[in-house]
Design a protein around this motif. Structure first.
Motif, PDB file in Angstrom:
ATOM      1  N   ASN A 149       0.859  -1.178   0.000  1.00 22.73           N
ATOM      2  CA  ASN A 149       0.000   0.000   0.000  1.00 22.73           C
ATOM      3  C   ASN A 149       0.896   1.229   0.000  1.00 22.73           C
ATOM      4  O   ASN A 149       2.109   1.111  -0.124  1.00 22.73           O
ATOM      5  N   TYR A 191      -7.627  -6.033  -0.630  1.00 24.48           N
ATOM      6  CA  TYR A 191      -8.541  -6.985  -1.247  1.00 24.48           C
ATOM      7  C   TYR A 191      -9.478  -7.589  -0.186  1.00 24.48           C
ATOM      8  O   TYR A 191      -9.081  -7.807   0.953  1.00 24.48           O
ATOM      9  N   THR A 192     -10.699  -7.884  -0.594  1.00 23.67           N
ATOM     10  CA  THR A 192     -11.641  -8.585   0.272  1.00 23.67           C
ATOM     11  C   THR A 192     -11.404 -10.087   0.109  1.00 23.67           C
ATOM     12  O   THR A 192     -11.593 -10.639  -0.977  1.00 23.67           O
ATOM     13  N   LEU A 193     -10.973 -10.731   1.167  1.00 19.01           N
ATOM     14  CA  LEU A 193     -10.618 -12.153   1.116  1.00 19.01           C
ATOM     15  C   LEU A 193     -11.698 -13.019   1.756  1.00 19.01           C
ATOM     16  O   LEU A 193     -12.383 -12.598   2.657  1.00 19.01           O
ATOM     17  N   PRO A 211      -1.486  -5.302   3.854  1.00 21.03           N
ATOM     18  CA  PRO A 211      -2.565  -5.643   2.927  1.00 21.03           C
ATOM     19  C   PRO A 211      -2.796  -4.566   1.881  1.00 21.03           C
ATOM     20  O   PRO A 211      -2.713  -3.381   2.178  1.00 21.03           O
ATOM     21  N   ARG A 212      -3.078  -5.008   0.672  1.00 27.14           N
ATOM     22  CA  ARG A 212      -3.409  -4.077  -0.406  1.00 27.14           C
ATOM     23  C   ARG A 212      -4.829  -3.578  -0.259  1.00 27.14           C
ATOM     24  O   ARG A 212      -5.155  -2.475  -0.703  1.00 27.14           O
TER      25      ARG A 212
END
Length: 241
Positions: free
Chosen positions: A125, A239-241, A236-237
């Motif tokens: 990020n 993304y929804t994981l 974390p970038r």
């Protein structure tokens, strides 16, 4: 033509192919003695112009003077020549010359990128680079930048973090960062990255041992979402994981 070449952090494997080709095909190489030693096996039969510590202006002027005679010449930096390297100084000095010199900057792998790859994925990020050396930038300006970066929760890559002449700058910077970040904030340390005695370590602000850090180190301070998984530093970038 004057080539301004970034050698990468230290190993031949992390030198770009373009940098290799320029060094191979250029007869005259200008550089700081330490950087010349990094590629000494590539320099047989070449004309070398070597200067010592803090000889940056002299080094760039010599390279420009050689280029002005019509020769191709390469001036080398570690890492990326455009990140705390010789590119800016060469272009500034070239702009003051009566003779036009063609300058081409050859990019390299900078320390933050090389260290990040070995530490995990801390730069996924927004991040910034801040040098803690006050040789070129006043310390009060550096502290304002550290404060702003910490307040905005950037991942912060600290270059030139600690030296014998500046033993307390890293601690002062971390104290500023602690105004906005938790003592448990993840920190990655890369020392002598891509060199034979490389040390990589993941710790926290509160557990960081300053005595382990010197001018061949880079310190990467995570943001509030940076965490450790299986010994690797991850930011974390989103993304929804």
């Amino acid at each position: 033509m004057l080539y301004v070449v970034g050698l990468g952090p230290g190993s031949k494997e992390l030198m770009t192919e373009e940098a290799r080709q320029v060094i191979e095909n250029t007869h005259t190489i200008v550089g700081y003695a330490t950087y010349v030693r990094l590629i000494e096996d590539m320099l047989e039969g070449k004309e070398l112009v070597v200067t010592g510590m803090r000889g940056e202006i002299e080094r760039c002027k010599k390279a420009l003077d050689i280029a002005a005679t019509g020769k191709d010449v390469a001036i080398i930096s570690s890492g990326d020549a455009g990140i705390y390297g010789m590119a800016g100084l060469v272009l500034e000095l070239a702009g003051k010359m009566d003779t036009h010199i063609d300058v081409k900057v050859i990019p390299g792998v900078t320390a933050s990128i090389a260290a990040a790859a070995h530490l995990g994925a801390p730069l996924m990020n927004d991040f910034c680079h801040i040098s803690l050396s006050d040789l070129m930038t006043p310390w009060d300006v550096i502290t304002k930048r550290v404060d702003a970066a910490a307040k905005a929760d950037f991942v912060i890559c600290l270059y030139n973090p600690r030296s014998k002449g500046r033993p307390h700058h890293l601690r002062k910077a971390l104290d500023i960062i602690l105004k906005y970040k938790s003592p448990d904030t993840v920190v990655g340390i890369g020392k002598d990255v891509a060199r034979p005695k490389e040390i990589d370590k993941v710790t926290t602000i509160k557990d960081l041992d300053e005595t382990e850090i010197n001018m061949t180190s880079i310190v990467i301070v995570g943001n509030k979402n940076t965490y450790v998984e299986d010994g690797r530093m991850i930011t974390p970038r989103g993304y929804t994981l």
